[in-house]
Scaffold this motif. Structure first.
Motif, PDB file in Angstrom:
ATOM      1  N   VAL A   1      39.755  33.518  41.935  1.00  0.00           N
ATOM      2  CA  VAL A   1      38.631  32.771  41.380  1.00  0.00           C
ATOM      3  C   VAL A   1      39.111  31.416  40.879  1.00  0.00           C
ATOM      4  CG1 VAL A   1      36.780  32.735  39.666  1.00  0.00           C
ATOM      5  CG2 VAL A   1      37.457  34.898  40.708  1.00  0.00           C
ATOM      6  N   LYS A   2      38.384  30.378  41.245  1.00  0.00           N
ATOM      7  CA  LYS A   2      38.615  29.037  40.726  1.00  0.00           C
ATOM      8  C   LYS A   2      37.301  28.543  40.120  1.00  0.00           C
ATOM      9  CE  LYS A   2      42.936  28.076  42.087  1.00  0.00           C
ATOM     10  NZ  LYS A   2      43.195  27.181  43.226  1.00  0.00           N
ATOM     11  N   LYS A   3      37.329  28.233  38.819  1.00  0.00           N
ATOM     12  CA  LYS A   3      36.152  27.723  38.122  1.00  0.00           C
ATOM     13  C   LYS A   3      36.091  26.200  38.262  1.00  0.00           C
ATOM     14  CE  LYS A   3      34.715  31.592  35.956  1.00  0.00           C
ATOM     15  NZ  LYS A   3      33.319  32.101  35.921  1.00  0.00           N
ATOM     16  N   VAL A   4      34.906  25.677  38.534  1.00  0.00           N
ATOM     17  CA  VAL A   4      34.763  24.238  38.737  1.00  0.00           C
ATOM     18  C   VAL A   4      33.588  23.696  37.942  1.00  0.00           C
ATOM     19  CG1 VAL A   4      35.746  24.359  41.063  1.00  0.00           C
ATOM     20  CG2 VAL A   4      33.261  24.506  40.766  1.00  0.00           C
ATOM     21  N   ASP A   5      33.631  22.389  37.726  1.00  0.00           N
ATOM     22  CA  ASP A   5      32.546  21.653  37.088  1.00  0.00           C
ATOM     23  C   ASP A   5      32.064  20.608  38.102  1.00  0.00           C
ATOM     24  OD1 ASP A   5      30.862  20.055  35.629  1.00  0.00           O
ATOM     25  OD2 ASP A   5      32.337  19.524  34.085  1.00  0.00           O
ATOM     26  N   TYR A   6      30.843  20.746  38.562  1.00  0.00           N
ATOM     27  CA  TYR A   6      30.329  19.840  39.593  1.00  0.00           C
ATOM     28  C   TYR A   6      30.176  18.406  39.088  1.00  0.00           C
ATOM     29  CZ  TYR A   6      29.528  23.430  43.108  1.00  0.00           C
ATOM     30  OH  TYR A   6      29.716  24.411  44.058  1.00  0.00           O
ATOM     31  N   ASP A   7      30.251  18.224  37.773  1.00  0.00           N
ATOM     32  CA  ASP A   7      30.204  16.876  37.222  1.00  0.00           C
ATOM     33  C   ASP A   7      31.604  16.293  37.050  1.00  0.00           C
ATOM     34  OD1 ASP A   7      27.414  16.793  37.031  1.00  0.00           O
ATOM     35  OD2 ASP A   7      27.451  17.902  35.142  1.00  0.00           O
ATOM     36  N   ASN A   8      32.604  17.055  37.453  1.00  0.00           N
ATOM     37  CA  ASN A   8      33.994  16.604  37.365  1.00  0.00           C
ATOM     38  C   ASN A   8      34.628  16.761  38.745  1.00  0.00           C
ATOM     39  OD1 ASN A   8      36.705  16.168  36.907  1.00  0.00           O
ATOM     40  ND2 ASN A   8      36.871  17.590  35.179  1.00  0.00           N
ATOM     41  N   GLN A   9      34.607  15.690  39.526  1.00  0.00           N
ATOM     42  CA  GLN A   9      35.062  15.759  40.915  1.00  0.00           C
ATOM     43  C   GLN A   9      36.508  16.236  41.019  1.00  0.00           C
ATOM     44  OE1 GLN A   9      32.991  15.522  43.269  1.00  0.00           O
ATOM     45  NE2 GLN A   9      34.149  15.244  45.164  1.00  0.00           N
ATOM     46  N   SER A  10      37.334  15.875  40.065  1.00  0.00           N
ATOM     47  CA  SER A  10      38.745  16.273  40.136  1.00  0.00           C
ATOM     48  C   SER A  10      38.905  17.778  40.052  1.00  0.00           C
ATOM     49  CB  SER A  10      39.550  15.596  39.022  1.00  0.00           C
ATOM     50  OG  SER A  10      39.096  16.002  37.744  1.00  0.00           O
ATOM     51  N   SER A  11      37.974  18.465  39.352  1.00  0.00           N
ATOM     52  CA  SER A  11      38.070  19.926  39.280  1.00  0.00           C
ATOM     53  C   SER A  11      37.768  20.553  40.638  1.00  0.00           C
ATOM     54  CB  SER A  11      37.120  20.485  38.214  1.00  0.00           C
ATOM     55  OG  SER A  11      35.767  20.515  38.658  1.00  0.00           O
ATOM     56  N   LEU A  12      36.866  19.938  41.413  1.00  0.00           N
ATOM     57  CA  LEU A  12      36.570  20.423  42.761  1.00  0.00           C
ATOM     58  C   LEU A  12      37.770  20.195  43.687  1.00  0.00           C
ATOM     59  CD1 LEU A  12      32.918  19.061  43.241  1.00  0.00           C
ATOM     60  CD2 LEU A  12      33.595  21.397  42.703  1.00  0.00           C
ATOM     61  N   VAL A  13      38.354  19.019  43.588  1.00  0.00           N
ATOM     62  CA  VAL A  13      39.503  18.701  44.438  1.00  0.00           C
ATOM     63  C   VAL A  13      40.651  19.658  44.153  1.00  0.00           C
ATOM     64  CG1 VAL A  13      41.215  16.949  45.027  1.00  0.00           C
ATOM     65  CG2 VAL A  13      38.847  16.273  44.600  1.00  0.00           C
ATOM     66  N   GLU A  14      40.919  19.889  42.887  1.00  0.00           N
ATOM     67  CA  GLU A  14      42.033  20.773  42.516  1.00  0.00           C
ATOM     68  C   GLU A  14      41.787  22.204  42.987  1.00  0.00           C
ATOM     69  OE1 GLU A  14      45.637  21.836  41.438  1.00  0.00           O
ATOM     70  OE2 GLU A  14      44.863  19.774  41.414  1.00  0.00           O
ATOM     71  N   ALA A  15      40.543  22.660  42.903  1.00  0.00           N
ATOM     72  CA  ALA A  15      40.219  24.022  43.332  1.00  0.00           C
ATOM     73  C   ALA A  15      40.389  24.198  44.834  1.00  0.00           C
ATOM     74  CB  ALA A  15      38.784  24.367  42.929  1.00  0.00           C
ATOM     75  N   LEU A  16      40.193  23.109  45.595  1.00  0.00           N
ATOM     76  CA  LEU A  16      40.255  23.191  47.052  1.00  0.00           C
ATOM     77  C   LEU A  16      41.631  22.830  47.617  1.00  0.00           C
ATOM     78  CD1 LEU A  16      36.807  21.611  47.994  1.00  0.00           C
ATOM     79  CD2 LEU A  16      37.422  24.028  47.970  1.00  0.00           C
ATOM     80  N   ARG A  17      42.512  22.336  46.784  1.00  0.00           N
ATOM     81  CA  ARG A  17      43.819  21.918  47.281  1.00  0.00           C
ATOM     82  C   ARG A  17      44.597  23.116  47.839  1.00  0.00           C
ATOM     83  NH1 ARG A  17      45.425  17.085  46.330  1.00  0.00           N
ATOM     84  NH2 ARG A  17      44.272  16.867  44.368  1.00  0.00           N
ATOM     85  N   GLY A  18      45.126  22.952  49.056  1.00  0.00           N
ATOM     86  CA  GLY A  18      45.902  24.005  49.688  1.00  0.00           C
ATOM     87  C   GLY A  18      45.087  24.983  50.515  1.00  0.00           C
ATOM     88  N   GLN A  19      43.762  24.829  50.523  1.00  0.00           N
ATOM     89  CA  GLN A  19      42.908  25.724  51.303  1.00  0.00           C
ATOM     90  C   GLN A  19      42.871  25.277  52.769  1.00  0.00           C
ATOM     91  OE1 GLN A  19      41.451  28.516  50.090  1.00  0.00           O
ATOM     92  NE2 GLN A  19      42.332  28.106  48.065  1.00  0.00           N
ATOM     93  N   ASP A  20      42.803  26.253  53.671  1.00  0.00           N
ATOM     94  CA  ASP A  20      42.702  25.960  55.100  1.00  0.00           C
ATOM     95  C   ASP A  20      41.257  25.764  55.547  1.00  0.00           C
ATOM     96  OD1 ASP A  20      45.498  26.278  55.436  1.00  0.00           O
ATOM     97  OD2 ASP A  20      45.251  28.443  55.559  1.00  0.00           O
ATOM     98  N   ALA A  21      40.332  26.407  54.830  1.00  0.00           N
ATOM     99  CA  ALA A  21      38.912  26.323  55.218  1.00  0.00           C
ATOM    100  C   ALA A  21      38.045  26.463  53.981  1.00  0.00           C
ATOM    101  CB  ALA A  21      38.566  27.398  56.231  1.00  0.00           C
ATOM    102  N   LEU A  22      36.895  25.816  54.029  1.00  0.00           N
ATOM    103  CA  LEU A  22      35.890  25.906  52.976  1.00  0.00           C
ATOM    104  C   LEU A  22      34.592  26.400  53.594  1.00  0.00           C
ATOM    105  CD1 LEU A  22      34.515  25.318  50.216  1.00  0.00           C
ATOM    106  CD2 LEU A  22      34.246  22.936  50.976  1.00  0.00           C
ATOM    107  N   ILE A  23      34.040  27.472  53.034  1.00  0.00           N
ATOM    108  CA  ILE A  23      32.730  27.991  53.447  1.00  0.00           C
ATOM    109  C   ILE A  23      31.748  27.681  52.328  1.00  0.00           C
ATOM    110  CG2 ILE A  23      31.379  30.046  54.020  1.00  0.00           C
ATOM    111  CD1 ILE A  23      33.988  31.373  54.917  1.00  0.00           C
ATOM    112  N   ILE A  24      30.629  27.051  52.675  1.00  0.00           N
ATOM    113  CA  ILE A  24      29.616  26.700  51.678  1.00  0.00           C
ATOM    114  C   ILE A  24      28.358  27.507  51.943  1.00  0.00           C
ATOM    115  CG2 ILE A  24      28.246  24.851  50.643  1.00  0.00           C
ATOM    116  CD1 ILE A  24      30.344  22.862  51.690  1.00  0.00           C
TER     117      ILE A  24
END
Length: 323
Positions: A53-76
């Motif tokens: 689990v990675k918690k993110v704040d959509y008003d803080n773009q850096s939290s999204l970037v950090e949560a996705l770092r190292g991932q091979d794929a993103l499913i939305i």
């Protein structure tokens, strides 16, 4: 250990949602993927066992970037009425984090059909999301087209026209227009199978690789059926006859127009009537198995039992009340 030619780390937005939990479960079941659920800091939604689990704040773009770092794929996966800027922020963050593959928030009828997209405004954001990914040039997308979810839609009177509790059904036109539709389990299997393919072709299997589908739409389904096919299934499952049901007819275009009028008056079910009736127009816009073809066979997806899916819809209709 998988080679560098395979996707191993997958981030999922909506891992606890209606379709997301099936995607997550099937990805974990392969034993080939580590799945990370991207969730809001204030979210308490239940998540499938085995996810990180990675918690993110959509008003803080850096939290999204950090949560996705190292991932091979993103499913939305998001609801139809989710603010479009949420997906835009995720796409931007994926680019900054160098996530090579994105499965955007598609999971819908054919958003490559320009007439359909023009008439159903919520579909407009799908081509825009694909354009956004390509413009950034850091990630490649695969947009998975599934049609409407069968067990969800059959349970909603304003959707496929069935009031299962009251034994009434409204057929659009003559009820014979066929549409492609998918169950949640089939969507989950499709995603897991797709992301288990090699990135580049291996051996003689030139078609079985992700690169073949780079920056394109792919089509999967459970059934391509008409309302009359659905009605036949309902009759079998409920052990009833046609005499036990009240069957009416309504022109699909008239239902679409009335749905828009109802929306403008604040009736939220008007949105469903508008959106669903449009795919039943007699122009094959909802029948992408015919117009586009599917990759069911390539992904090894099973042929499902329509009546079992109908049973799931009937069960759901007893658990959820719709306006």
């Amino acid at each position: 250990m998988l080679s560098g030619n395979y996707i191993r780390k997958v981030a999922v937005v909506g891992a606890g949602g209606n379709s997301g939990k099936y995607m997550t479960g099937e990805l974990l079941k392969t034993g080939k993927h580590t799945v990370t659920a991207i969730t809001r800091t204030d979210s308490n939604s239940a998540l499938p066992e085995g996810v990180e689990v990675k918690k993110v704040d959509y008003d803080n773009q850096s939290s999204l970037v950090e949560a996705l770092r190292g991932q091979d794929a993103l499913i939305i996966t998001m609801g139809a009425m989710a603010p479009p800027e949420q997906q835009s922020k995720l796409i931007q963050a994926a680019a900054e984090a160098n996530v090579p593959w994105i499965l955007p928030n598609e999971w819908s009828p054919d958003s490559a059909n320009e007439a359909l997209v023009k008439d159903v405004f919520v579909f407009e954001k799908m081509p825009k999301a694909r354009e956004h990914i390509e413009k950034l040039g850091k990630s490649s997308y695969i947009a998975v087209t599934t049609g409407f979810w069968y067990e969800w839609s059959l349970a909603i009177p304003a959707a496929y026209g069935f009031n299962l509790a009251n034994h009434t059904v409204t057929l659009f036109d003559d009820g014979e227009a066929k549409i492609s539709t998918s169950t949640w389990p089939q969507v989950g299997r499709a995603v897991a199978s797709l992301l288990s393919l090699p990135i580049q072709a291996e051996g003689e299997s030139r078609d079985r690789c992700l690169d073949r589908f780079k920056n394109s739409l792919v089509y999967v389904s459970s059934f391509t059926v008409s309302q009359k096919d659905m009605l036949d299934s309902v009759l079998r499952v409920t052990h009833t006859g046609l005499d036990d049901w009240t069957v009416t007819k309504e022109p699909s275009k008239e239902r679409y127009t009335k749905g828009i009028e109802a929306m403008q008056k604040g009736d939220r079910m008007g949105f469903a009537r508008m959106m669903y009736s449009r795919v039943f127009y007699p122009d094959d816009c909802g029948n992408y198995e015919k117009t586009r073809g599917t990759i069911n066979k390539l992904l090894g997806l099973p042929k499902e039992d329509l009546d079992e899916a109908t049973k799931a819809a009937i069960q759901r209709s007893m658990e959820v009340t719709w306006g």
